[in-house]
Motif scaffolding. Structure first.
Motif, PDB file in Angstrom:
ATOM      1  N   GLN A   1      -4.370  15.643   4.064  1.00 55.04           N
ATOM      2  CA  GLN A   1      -4.666  14.420   3.145  1.00 55.04           C
ATOM      3  C   GLN A   1      -3.813  13.532   3.542  1.00 55.04           C
ATOM      4  O   GLN A   1      -2.855  13.348   2.889  1.00 55.04           O
ATOM      5  CB  GLN A   1      -5.006  15.577   2.064  1.00 55.04           C
ATOM      6  N   VAL A   2      -4.969  12.245   3.535  1.00 54.69           N
ATOM      7  CA  VAL A   2      -3.829  11.632   3.452  1.00 54.69           C
ATOM      8  C   VAL A   2      -4.362  10.445   2.547  1.00 54.69           C
ATOM      9  O   VAL A   2      -5.577  10.310   2.295  1.00 54.69           O
ATOM     10  CB  VAL A   2      -4.620  10.408   4.669  1.00 54.69           C
ATOM     11  N   MET A   3      -3.827   9.665   1.472  1.00 48.29           N
ATOM     12  CA  MET A   3      -4.057   9.079   0.283  1.00 48.29           C
ATOM     13  C   MET A   3      -3.316   7.752   0.050  1.00 48.29           C
ATOM     14  O   MET A   3      -2.059   7.459   0.544  1.00 48.29           O
ATOM     15  CB  MET A   3      -4.099   9.844  -0.707  1.00 48.29           C
ATOM     16  N   PHE A   4      -4.772   6.862   0.045  1.00 48.81           N
ATOM     17  CA  PHE A   4      -3.927   5.162  -0.032  1.00 48.81           C
ATOM     18  C   PHE A   4      -3.954   5.174  -1.354  1.00 48.81           C
ATOM     19  O   PHE A   4      -5.574   4.454  -2.101  1.00 48.81           O
ATOM     20  CB  PHE A   4      -4.769   4.409   0.839  1.00 48.81           C
ATOM     21  N   ASN A   5      -2.889   3.725  -2.108  1.00 51.74           N
ATOM     22  CA  ASN A   5      -3.416   3.425  -3.156  1.00 51.74           C
ATOM     23  C   ASN A   5      -2.218   2.028  -3.173  1.00 51.74           C
ATOM     24  O   ASN A   5      -1.573   1.854  -2.558  1.00 51.74           O
ATOM     25  CB  ASN A   5      -1.853   4.870  -4.449  1.00 51.74           C
ATOM     26  N   PRO A   6      -3.352   1.408  -3.449  1.00 53.45           N
ATOM     27  CA  PRO A   6      -4.639   0.745  -4.183  1.00 53.45           C
ATOM     28  C   PRO A   6      -5.620   1.122  -2.789  1.00 53.45           C
ATOM     29  O   PRO A   6      -5.084   1.004  -1.259  1.00 53.45           O
ATOM     30  CB  PRO A   6      -5.159  -0.192  -4.067  1.00 53.45           C
TER      31      PRO A   6
ATOM     32  N   VAL B   1       0.605  -0.872  -0.250  1.00 56.53           N
ATOM     33  CA  VAL B   1       0.301   0.110  -0.124  1.00 56.53           C
ATOM     34  C   VAL B   1       0.906   1.133  -0.241  1.00 56.53           C
ATOM     35  O   VAL B   1       1.986   1.312   1.000  1.00 56.53           O
ATOM     36  CB  VAL B   1      -1.186   0.063   1.404  1.00 56.53           C
ATOM     37  N   ASN B   2       0.737   2.146  -0.898  1.00 55.28           N
ATOM     38  CA  ASN B   2       1.537   3.618  -1.316  1.00 55.28           C
ATOM     39  C   ASN B   2       0.717   3.972   0.033  1.00 55.28           C
ATOM     40  O   ASN B   2      -0.371   4.574  -0.521  1.00 55.28           O
ATOM     41  CB  ASN B   2       1.552   3.557  -2.366  1.00 55.28           C
TER      42      ASN B   2
END
Length: 72
Positions: A32-37, A20-21
């Motif tokens: 802002q925290v973004m999870f990819n995927p 997980v990135n």
């Protein structure tokens, strides 16, 4: 840990191994925290949880108290 705390990626079977990135940014007084995927739940080891919490606190401080801009 119980199975309901595993990383669950929508569209993937529970328990599938996928890195997980996590990207964080702060602007406009918000973090802002973004999870990819995208993930629904995640389980972290104590060290990973601590590192994530520290980074969130640092971004929160920077969002609340942005550096002063010195104009000539």
């Amino acid at each position: 840990m119980p199975d309901n705390n595993r990383i669950h990626v929508p569209g993937k079977p529970p328990g599938s191994e996928q890195p997980v990135n996590i990207q964080m940014s702060h602007e406009g007084g918000a973090v802002q925290v973004m999870f990819n995927p995208p993930i629904v739940r995640m389980r972290l080891k104590p060290r990973e949880a601590r590192e994530l919490a520290i980074q969130m606190l640092l971004h929160a401080d920077q969002a609340e108290y942005p550096p002063k801009i010195i104009k000539p």
